[in-house]
Design a protein around this motif. Structure first.
Motif, PDB file in Angstrom:
ATOM      1  N   LEU A  29       0.828  -1.213   0.000  1.00  0.00           N
ATOM      2  CA  LEU A  29       0.000   0.000   0.000  1.00  0.00           C
ATOM      3  C   LEU A  29       0.861   1.262   0.000  1.00  0.00           C
ATOM      4  CD1 LEU A  29      -2.875  -1.026   2.471  1.00  0.00           C
ATOM      5  CD2 LEU A  29      -2.852  -1.158  -0.032  1.00  0.00           C
ATOM      6  N   ALA A  31       3.644   1.932   1.415  1.00  0.00           N
ATOM      7  CA  ALA A  31       4.274   2.332   2.676  1.00  0.00           C
ATOM      8  C   ALA A  31       5.663   2.891   2.367  1.00  0.00           C
ATOM      9  CB  ALA A  31       4.378   1.136   3.613  1.00  0.00           C
ATOM     10  N   ALA A  64      -3.726   2.302  -3.163  1.00  0.00           N
ATOM     11  CA  ALA A  64      -3.553   3.339  -2.148  1.00  0.00           C
ATOM     12  C   ALA A  64      -2.642   4.451  -2.631  1.00  0.00           C
ATOM     13  CB  ALA A  64      -2.986   2.730  -0.863  1.00  0.00           C
ATOM     14  N   SER A  66      -0.754   6.296  -0.113  1.00  0.00           N
ATOM     15  CA  SER A  66       0.304   5.768   0.759  1.00  0.00           C
ATOM     16  C   SER A  66      -0.273   5.512   2.136  1.00  0.00           C
ATOM     17  CB  SER A  66       1.481   6.736   0.877  1.00  0.00           C
ATOM     18  OG  SER A  66       2.398   6.261   1.852  1.00  0.00           O
ATOM     19  N   SER A  67       0.004   4.320   2.657  1.00  0.00           N
ATOM     20  CA  SER A  67      -0.502   3.950   3.979  1.00  0.00           C
ATOM     21  C   SER A  67       0.351   4.517   5.104  1.00  0.00           C
ATOM     22  CB  SER A  67      -0.559   2.422   4.104  1.00  0.00           C
ATOM     23  OG  SER A  67       0.726   1.854   3.892  1.00  0.00           O
ATOM     24  N   ALA A 111      -6.048   4.825   0.472  1.00  0.00           N
ATOM     25  CA  ALA A 111      -5.640   5.379   1.766  1.00  0.00           C
ATOM     26  C   ALA A 111      -4.526   6.400   1.621  1.00  0.00           C
ATOM     27  CB  ALA A 111      -5.189   4.253   2.691  1.00  0.00           C
TER      28      ALA A 111
END
Length: 262
Positions: A29, A31, A64, A66-67, A111
């Motif tokens: 996602l 990160a 996403a 970025s989570s 997200a």
């Protein structure tokens, strides 16, 4: 930092006067690990030096935007010698993104949480898909926001609202974020809305827009730099708390944390 750092965790596409920078860890996602952070800094610096690009669109691949910060980095028992260099890379990224002499748009899909939301807030204009979710959710693992979030939230919503957004750490949908003035647009179709915004800006006197941005960024840079330093040292202390350790443990065990204020 050298502008020659290469990573497949960041993709760059150039179309005329527009550069799209895509965070590319879809399996995580998007990160933000150290390689991605460094890749973002280096690509932004390259684009900053280009006279051919006027607009940057920041987005994420897959499901996403970025989570947030990479959980493995949070889990590592970094000492001062390891922790501060990572935070300095985050600070360099945020200052570069905030003050770059280009117009910047965050295209938020899925997200945008934690440090991911901090990066979005560092851009000039946030467009969020109507199904996206945004959260300044550091509090859930006993941490404070970083990536200049205290600065950006205060600028966008004011001190008191900023404080409560941080304290609550709740997940917001795009409409809630719009009503709080955290973002500028909610999109039924994200790509179409981004394209429309880009075309509108390209039809304007962009250099005058960039000059206004630069004047305001130069005025506010000392405050941003101070807040980034305060966040860095504050975060180092928060990582040593029992509440942070409990927050990480509860996250891994997929349960509600039991904080004790220590």
């Amino acid at each position: 930092m050298s502008v020659n750092f290469a990573t497949d965790k960041v993709n760059v596409r150039v179309n005329g006067r527009v550069a799209t920078i895509e965070m590319n860890r879809p399996e995580a996602l998007n990160a933000l690990d150290v390689d991605m952070l460094r890749g973002l800094v280096c690509n932004l610096k390259k684009i900053s030096d280009s006279d051919d690009i006027d607009i940057i669109v920041l987005t994420g691949s897959g499901r996403a935007f970025s989570s947030g910060g990479d959980i493995k980095t949070m889990l590592s028992n970094m000492n001062e010698n390891d922790f501060f260099p990572v935070m300095d890379i985050i600070s360099e990224l945020v200052v570069t993104l905030y003050s770059i002499p280009k117009l910047t748009i965050s295209a938020v899909n899925g997200a945008a949480a934690g440090l991911g939301l901090s990066l979005a807030l560092a851009t000039d204009h946030i467009i969020a898909d109507k199904k996206s979710k945004l959260a300044m959710n550091f509090i859930g693992i006993g941490l404070i926001p970083d990536g200049g979030a205290h600065f950006f939230l205060d600028k966008r919503v004011g001190e008191l609202k900023a404080m409560h957004i941080i304290w609550e750490g709740k997940m917001m949908d795009a409409q809630e974020a719009l009503e709080l003035n955290l973002i500028q647009e909610v999109a039924d179709d994200l790509q179409t809305t981004v394209d429309d915004r880009v075309l509108d800006w390209l039809s304007r006197p962009v250099q005058a827009m960039i000059k206004t941005k630069k004047i305001l960024a130069d005025m506010n840079r000392p405050q941003l730099l101070k807040i980034l330093e305060l966040e860095k040292h504050g975060q180092f202390n928060m990582r040593k708390t029992l509440d942070h350790q409990e927050g990480i443990k509860a996250f891994i065990e997929k349960r509600q944390p039991k904080f004790i204020g220590k």
